[in-house]
Scaffold this motif. Structure first.
Motif, short mmCIF file in Angstrom:
data_model
loop_
_atom_site.label_atom_id
_atom_site.label_comp_id
_atom_site.label_asym_id
_atom_site.label_seq_id
_atom_site.Cartn_x
_atom_site.Cartn_y
_atom_site.Cartn_z
N ALA A 116 81.34 58.42 -82.79
CA ALA A 116 81.70 57.62 -83.97
C ALA A 116 82.31 58.52 -85.05
CB ALA A 116 80.45 56.91 -84.51
N GLU A 117 81.79 59.72 -85.18
CA GLU A 117 82.35 60.67 -86.15
C GLU A 117 83.82 60.93 -85.85
OE1 GLU A 117 79.95 64.18 -85.95
OE2 GLU A 117 78.17 63.17 -86.74
N LYS A 118 84.11 61.13 -84.55
CA LYS A 118 85.50 61.39 -84.15
C LYS A 118 86.39 60.19 -84.51
CE LYS A 118 84.46 64.26 -80.19
NZ LYS A 118 84.18 64.08 -78.76
N ALA A 119 85.83 59.02 -84.30
CA ALA A 119 86.61 57.81 -84.57
C ALA A 119 86.90 57.64 -86.07
CB ALA A 119 85.85 56.59 -84.05
N LEU A 120 86.06 58.23 -86.89
CA LEU A 120 86.26 58.11 -88.33
C LEU A 120 87.29 59.10 -88.86
CD1 LEU A 120 82.51 57.73 -89.36
CD2 LEU A 120 84.28 56.00 -89.77
N PRO A 178 91.49 55.78 -92.77
CA PRO A 178 91.18 55.41 -94.15
C PRO A 178 89.72 54.97 -94.27
CG PRO A 178 92.47 53.69 -93.09
CD PRO A 178 92.44 54.84 -92.14
N ALA A 179 89.13 55.28 -95.40
CA ALA A 179 87.72 54.93 -95.61
C ALA A 179 87.59 53.47 -96.01
CB ALA A 179 87.11 55.84 -96.69
N THR A 180 87.70 52.60 -95.02
CA THR A 180 87.59 51.16 -95.28
C THR A 180 86.46 50.58 -94.43
OG1 THR A 180 89.07 50.60 -93.47
CG2 THR A 180 90.08 50.99 -95.63
N GLU A 181 86.07 49.39 -94.83
CA GLU A 181 85.00 48.73 -94.09
C GLU A 181 85.41 48.50 -92.64
OE1 GLU A 181 83.11 45.66 -96.28
OE2 GLU A 181 81.91 44.98 -94.59
N GLU A 182 86.69 48.25 -92.43
CA GLU A 182 87.17 48.01 -91.08
C GLU A 182 87.01 49.25 -90.21
OE1 GLU A 182 91.25 46.75 -91.05
OE2 GLU A 182 91.20 46.55 -88.86
N PHE A 241 84.90 51.61 -90.71
CA PHE A 241 83.46 51.84 -90.51
C PHE A 241 82.91 50.92 -89.41
CE2 PHE A 241 83.31 52.98 -95.32
CZ PHE A 241 83.93 54.19 -95.05
N ARG A 242 83.39 49.70 -89.41
CA ARG A 242 82.92 48.73 -88.41
C ARG A 242 83.33 49.19 -87.00
NH1 ARG A 242 78.92 45.41 -88.10
NH2 ARG A 242 79.20 45.02 -90.33
N GLN A 243 84.54 49.70 -86.89
CA GLN A 243 85.00 50.20 -85.58
C GLN A 243 84.15 51.38 -85.12
OE1 GLN A 243 89.10 51.04 -86.47
NE2 GLN A 243 89.72 48.89 -86.27
N ILE A 295 74.93 51.32 -90.20
CA ILE A 295 75.96 52.37 -90.18
C ILE A 295 77.06 52.04 -91.19
CG2 ILE A 295 77.82 53.39 -88.79
CD1 ILE A 295 75.94 53.16 -86.34
N VAL A 296 77.51 50.79 -91.14
CA VAL A 296 78.59 50.37 -92.06
C VAL A 296 78.13 50.50 -93.51
CG1 VAL A 296 80.02 48.43 -92.79
CG2 VAL A 296 79.68 48.87 -90.34
N GLU A 297 76.89 50.03 -93.77
CA GLU A 297 76.40 50.08 -95.15
C GLU A 297 76.26 51.52 -95.63
OE1 GLU A 297 75.94 47.48 -97.38
OE2 GLU A 297 77.03 46.52 -95.72
N ALA A 298 75.75 52.38 -94.75
CA ALA A 298 75.59 53.79 -95.14
C ALA A 298 76.94 54.41 -95.44
CB ALA A 298 74.88 54.55 -94.02
N LEU A 299 77.93 54.10 -94.60
CA LEU A 299 79.27 54.66 -94.82
C LEU A 299 79.91 54.10 -96.08
CD1 LEU A 299 80.50 54.67 -91.10
CD2 LEU A 299 80.28 56.70 -92.57
N LYS A 300 79.72 52.81 -96.31
CA LYS A 300 80.26 52.20 -97.53
C LYS A 300 79.67 52.89 -98.76
CE LYS A 300 80.18 47.57 -97.64
NZ LYS A 300 79.61 46.27 -97.19
#
Lengths: 751, 212, 325
Positions: C272-276, C280-284, C286-288, C314-319
């Motif tokens: 998931a880290e690699k995917a981030l 861009p730091a968006t909810e979308e 983060f969801r992916q 995960i999404v909430e933490a990233l947001k």
């Protein structure tokens, strides 16, 4: 009685009279009496839920350093009261009797106490207990409520008496629901909950002579406990002394005598030393009762104008196989709303578990969760505001008993509660209010509980310095009984609270019932009044004899004390120094013992306390977390004699309701019949961070038909209706109805 | 499944071997316990409670509420049980015995800790303050006064722990807001539900600039 | 509790050499004493290491060195930690209570054992406590249990919050044994249950944790620890997530992500880290990433909700880390 009395006097907030003892650590609870030569007992619990004990290997334990005895059914001394109770009935499945510890080799529930290890220190007793090895002949057990629900039976009490509150009840037409314009039908589940007072259940038992027993015991009734153990040991009641000066919370689990108490008393007899037994936190889940798991189904019918047409309310509560435990889960449904057609069915499900016991609010709190949730569901179905819906069904008389209320001031509660919670911010459509990411919801629920009153006796003594000392056997589990009684006495006499002492918590003191069922102020308060008035009469007689006609015509209500003087109301010149009066009569003090009993008003009036709770919650839509942001508690509880402690009691009830709604759940692994949530780590009671500001409103109007103090009781209504208020607020926030408590985050995912 | 329903042994039970090894322990270690095997012997030969107690215990010196104590404790005795059962300082409460409720909170060297999870033998040389040590004679500690004023309790059983914890909460700097207090006091459970009043009491002491 | 021997070790070497014959190290004791009270653990000897000089928190040569005996509260409140690794402070404060954090040490926190009910009750089966007795949770009440890396022998979770942050921060565990020091990447310290659930970690029987090192990083501005539990405080995680982002404007240069309450060890989410990274730091985004993170998750009877809750947390933490909330 003396109604004018209350018009002229006001009860003011008073600091708790035992506060200093509690904040300095000087208050002594039942495990805190250091007796000479005291030994420690630790209970060994069964590791099966049903079967018989094949053998107990206690050799290693007996050889362990400091172990004095390992006592079980194999070597227990004869307990006279056991035989008198006959054989243990496992058939029929209801009725029965409390468990007799170490009576025979039968196991009825997991962690049933089957042996006690007594040693010279706590550590040695604990280690000894870990060495006891038990072999069982195991039988198939049934602990799974859902899997066994079909085996529920009518309570033995209801079979005997068709007027029992647990008997089947029908008002009006039983099929009215079928044709109602609006219908809802829903099932609600309240899991097993544990009282979990902070103080572990504890007893220190001391045989002062062969037939004389003193116990320091965590109980809610010193006199009932005295009777129980006098009978168990076939000794005169006065030979059993029960001390419970301070009780560290109980919420109901001190309303029954439990096996560990008998075990400690047996052990003390057998090792000929005082024995202290303190349960472990796990044992608090298995040995001292719990709120029984209860399934409920409600069918509710209503018309478009919001008038209720019918309510059918069924309930099944869990009990043990050896002792019937019932509660009045369905009473609120019969009397709270003006439904012409009401049917209730109460059933019991005996399982291989220990016996439950009333837990704060008891069955009424359980029943109110279903009823008040259903009311909210119906309001939503009709599209009405839940308060308007309830007001449309407001009852001016008790529709169950067909009697007028002694007093009922719920309209005031609706108005005040709405205002304080900010009800105008509530939207009819769920899920339409937000605060940032969080969904916002408002909900409310009502509660009621009988204004119970029993006989009580208080002894009061007044000395020449104006100190008033009272004694009563009542216990105090935390609400502030002594404080409230000091206030009643001060109000009756005019004596300043700091000159009044109220001693409680000993069977040596004059009779009182249990501290339970919100009955203490209603029962003991009038006895305090009566004893104080009896003192006044003695003083009037003395004063009239010495000081002329002014006092001769006086009644107790006409005189008050102030600064060591007796004063006749309306005549400032008519006063007498108490010390002079005592000296003139050559006495140091006067005393009076008065019993107060319930009146006949209960035959003419329906007497109940009422509450109304409002909650505002935030729900996180993605994680399911619920945060209760505000609670408003409104109570029509009659006269509030101790505003400060009464407010705390309401706050405490609301906190218990937060636990009931959101966190508390005793979960069992039915393969073993054993709890897997059994300590504060996994049975979650609310912590500081769970509890918001709680705003308390008291109508504070006396109910003098209920009792001469005018009080209707508070302890139960403080929690009844809180859980549905929160569940309803969660629905209002999210549109998701959770009918199976607690509302943990997993139940709100996918909003 | 039957076998699980009878007694299952704890993780390791056979400790007798190592007990006997004990007297051979390395000199680099400060060995202060006596072989429990000796104790078992004492018991077997009925040497009496006092003699066997002497074998089992270890001396420990600590200061409790300003008073130096020389105690003999079993290594397995917790500070909580020593306070309550040996020193008769029953103000410190046992609510769970597993570190899950905070009723047993005391200060050790000024820090709030759980006495139920503290072995007494590990407190050598430390300063222990319990609820009994807060008042100066008849003069209550400000936190005690504030608890009475705000009715921060009902049954009173969690109260000593709440008070000890509340004082430390302020001293630690975790009482700047109501939310902070609630979070940092969450280790102290009150089943009567006096939480809002406890928070008010702590806020008042904090705003009064009181420190212990 | 059994009667045991108690010894104080004055050096790490002495402590290590005393570690034989069912001896256990004790520092804060917050978990060990609890387990001993319940007869889950019954060491014959306790070696008290509190007098060892392992309490300091220092910054040296591009890394922070935290002594194994540093208290949880000491670390959480430490100025240097708050400045350089606030994620660690947040995770620590999300765990246990103030009193326990005042007692528990960093080393002890890593060594704490699962809170699985079956492990804690000696009347119930548990392969971790009694190898071969079976896993009670597998077919039992498993609402709190693992969804990643389980085996048919054990589905328990590691209860620590601190460790979730440390694994995300690429910490190194320094241990000392008879052969000298050994450095273990944090992700290799705790292990999956496999066929030996009685082993929580890779620390050898004669080794002692000396310190934890955290290499300098660029995550201090954008990090968050999000913990969902059954009450607001003082409860173990249903799911928790440590999220840290290195942001370049609105783009993610590098991300760190780990979960708690889902596995036998703190669960690092490298895919998931690699995917981030580079997105861009968006909810979308983060969801992916959250969907990738949940690959391979497997639920049991009562914990299927974690499959839904996990990605949401995960999404909430990233947001929160990105400042989008």
């Amino acid at each position: 009685m003396n109604e004018a009395f209350f018009d002229k006097k006001e009860y003011k907030p008073l600091d708790r009279v035992d506060g200093r003892l509690k904040v300095t650590g000087a208050a002594k609870y039942s495990a805190e009496y250091a007796l000479p030569n005291m030994a420690y007992g630790v209970l060994v619990g069964s590791r099966i839920a049903k079967g018989t004990i094949k053998s107990i290997d206690s050799k290693a334990a007996e050889r362990a350093p400091g172990v004095l005895a390992v006592i079980s059914h194999l070597n227990v001394i004869k307990i006279p009261g056991y035989a008198a109770r006959g054989v243990h009935p496992s058939e029929p499945p209801t009725g029965g009797q409390p468990l007799r510890v170490f009576y025979d080799n039968k196991v009825y529930s997991n962690d049933q106490p089957i042996a006690i290890v007594v040693a010279t220190s706590l550590e040695k007793a604990q280690y000894g207990a870990s060495l006891v090895k038990v072999q069982y002949d195991q039988q198939e057990h049934q602990t799974d409520f859902e899997a066994n629900a079909k085996n529920a039976v009518i309570a033995a009490a209801a079979k005997k008496n068709p007027k029992s509150p647990t008997a089947d009840y029908d008002r009006g037409q039983t099929d009215a629901f079928e044709t109602a314009p609006f219908r809802i039908e829903a099932e609600y589940v309240l899991p097993t909950e544990m009282h979990n007072p902070m103080e572990l259940q504890a007893i220190t038992a001391h045989w002062e002579a062969d037939d004389r027993l003193t116990i320091y015991d965590k109980v809610q009734g010193t006199k009932t406990t005295q009777k129980t153990f006098a009978k168990e040991w076939d000794v005169p009641e006065q030979n059993v002394k029960v001390i419970a000066t301070f009780v560290g919370g109980a919420f109901g689990n001190g309303l029954h005598s439990w096996p560990h108490e008998s075990a400690a008393i047996i052990a003390a007899k057998q090792v000929k030393r005082p024995v202290k037994v303190v349960l472990t936190r796990e044992q608090m889940f298995t040995m001292v009762g719990y709120r029984p798991r209860t399934w409920q189904k409600i069918q509710m019918g209503a018309a478009k104008d919001g008038k209720l047409v019918a309510i059918n309310h069924h309930s099944i509560g869990q009990t043990s196989t050896y002792e019937e435990f019932t509660e009045t889960t369905l009473m609120q449904t019969r009397m709270m709303y003006a439904s012409p057609n009401v049917s209730t069915r109460y059933r019991l499900l005996p399982l291989n578990v220990a016996t439950p016991i009333w837990m704060r609010g008891p069955g009424e709190a359980t029943g109110a969760f279903a009823l008040e949730s259903a009311m909210d569901e119906m309001a939503h179905a009709i599209g009405m505001d839940p308060i308007e819906f309830r007001l449309a069904n407001y009852t001016e008389t008790d529709p169950d008993k067909n009697m007028p209320w002694s007093t009922k001031y719920m309209r005031e509660c609706y108005e005040e509660g709405k205002k304080r919670i900010g009800w105008e911010n509530r939207k009819l459509k769920p899920g339409s209010v937000r605060d940032g990411e969080w969904l916002v919801g408002y909900g409310m629920g009502t509660g009621t509980f009988g204004a119970n009153r029993g006989p009580a006796t208080v002894k009061a003594e007044l000395d020449l310095e104006g100190n008033l000392v009272m004694h009563c056997a009542i216990t105090d589990i935390g609400p502030g009984t002594a404080t409230a009684m000091v206030q009643v006495a001060s109000n009756t006499t005019g004596i300043a609270p700091e000159k009044i002492t109220f001693h409680l918590g000993s069977s040596e003191f004059p009779n009182a019932g249990l501290q339970g069922g919100s009955s203490t102020v209603n029962s003991v308060g009038p006895a305090v009044q009566a004893a104080c008035n009896a003192l006044k009469e003695q003083l009037i007689t003395m004063a009239a004899a010495k000081s002329g006609p002014d006092f001769g015509a006086a009644k107790p209500d006409d005189i008050m004390f102030e600064k060591g003087e007796i004063q006749l109301s309306g005549k400032s010149s008519a006063k007498l120094k108490l010390s002079d009066l005592f000296k003139q009569n050559n006495i140091q003090k006067i005393e009076a013992t008065q019993e107060s009993k319930p009146s006949e008003n209960g035959k003419k009036y329906s007497m109940n306390a009422f509450s109304m709770h409002f909650a505002m919650v935030h729900v996180h839509p993605f994680t399911g977390q619920v945060r209760v942001k505000k609670i408003v508690c409104c109570a029509d509880a009659g006269t509030i004699v101790s505003p400060k402690t009464a407010e705390s009691q309401m706050i405490g009830g609301a906190t218990g309701g937060i636990g009931m709604a959101l966190t508390e759940d005793a979960v069992m692994d039915h393969r073993f019949g054993r709890y897997v949530t059994k300590d504060f780590g996994d049975y979650h009671v609310p912590v500081h961070a769970d509890v918001p500001d709680i705003d308390v409103y008291f109508v504070n109007k006396p109910d003098l038909l209920a009792d001469p103090v005018g009080s209707k009781g508070l302890g139960e209504i403080a929690i009844i209706g809180v859980a549905p208020a929160i569940a309803n607020a969660v629905f209002n926030a999210t549109g998701k109805r959770v009918r199976h408590l607690p509302i943990t985050p997993d139940k709100l995912l996918g909003l | 499944m039957d076998k699980y329903k009878s007694d299952i042994k704890p993780e390791k039970e056979d400790h007798h071997e190592s007990r006997r090894d004990f007297l051979k322990t390395s000199s680099i270690l400060t060995a202060i316990a006596v072989a429990p095997a000796t104790v078992a012997k004492a018991a077997e030969y009925n040497l009496g409670e006092k003699i066997s107690a002497a074998f089992e215990t270890t001396p420990v010196n600590l200061t409790v509420n300003g008073v130096k104590k020389q105690l003999a404790v079993e290594p397995r005795s917790t500070l909580l049980d020593v306070l309550r059962e040996q020193l008769d300082l029953t103000g410190t409460k046992k609510g769970c015995d597993y570190g899950q409720c905070g009723a047993c909170t005391v200060h050790v060297n000024g820090q709030r800790v759980l006495s139920c999870l503290s072995l007494a033998v590990m407190q050598e040389g430390k300063q222990v303050t319990t609820i009994e040590g807060l008042a100066k004679g008849d003069e209550l500690h400000p936190m005690q006064k504030a608890f009475i004023k705000h009715d921060g309790f009902q049954c009173g059983y969690c109260t000593p722990g709440q008070i000890m914890s509340g004082i430390a909460c302020i001293n630690e700097g975790h009482a700047d807001s109501k939310e902070d207090i609630k979070e940092f006091m969450s280790g102290n459970i009150c089943r009567c539900g006096a939480y809002p009043n406890i928070v008010k009491a702590i806020q008042e002491v904090k705003n009064g600039g009181q420190r212990s | 509790m059994i009667q045991f021997q108690y010894e104080r070790a004055s050096t790490a070497k002495a402590a290590v050499s005393a570690l034989a014959n069912n001896a256990k190290i004790i520092a804060g004791g917050t978990n060990l004493v609890d387990l001993m009270k319940r007869n889950v653990m019954a060491p014959a000897k306790l070696i008290d290491i509190n007098s060892l000089p392992l309490r300091s928190i220092e910054q040296q040569n591009g890394k922070m060195i935290i002594g194994a005996l540093a208290l949880n509260s000491q670390v959480a409140d430490d100025k240097l930690v708050l400045e350089k690794h606030p994620l660690l402070s947040k995770a620590l404060n999300a765990g246990a209570s103030a009193q326990i954090r005042n007692m528990a040490t960093v080393g002890g926190n890593m060594m704490q054992r699962t809170r699985c009910s079956y492990f804690y009750d000696t009347a119930l089966p548990c392969n971790k406590r009694e190898p071969g007795s079976g896993c009670g949770a597998l077919e039992g009440v498993n609402r709190m249990h693992a969804i990643f890396g389980t085996s048919d022998k054990c589905i328990a979770v590691h209860p620590s919050d601190m460790c979730v942050a440390l694994v995300a921060l690429d910490a190194i565990v320094v241990v000392s044994g008879p052969k000298g020091e050994r450095r273990i990447p944090f992700d290799d310290f705790h292990r999956l249950p496999g066929s030996q659930p009685e082993k929580d970690n890779t620390l050898q029987k004669d080794e002692l944790i000396i310190s934890v090192e955290i290499p300098d990083n660029t995550f201090s501005k954008n990090c968050h620890y999000f913990k969902v539990r059954d009450r607001t405080s003082y409860a173990f995680a249903l799911v928790s997530v440590a999220a840290a982002l290195d942001l370049d404007g609105k783009n993610i240069k590098e991300a760190r992500l780990a979960m708690g309450g889902v596995a036998h060890k703190p669960w690092r989410l490298k895919e998931a880290e690699k995917a981030l990274a580079g997105k861009p730091a968006t909810e979308e985004t983060f969801r992916q990433a959250a969907e990738i993170a949940m690959q391979g998750a497997k639920a049991f009877k009562h914990n299927a909700f974690k499959l839904k809750l996990g990605p949401n947390v995960i999404v909430e933490a990233l947001k929160n880390a990105a400042g989008l909330v």
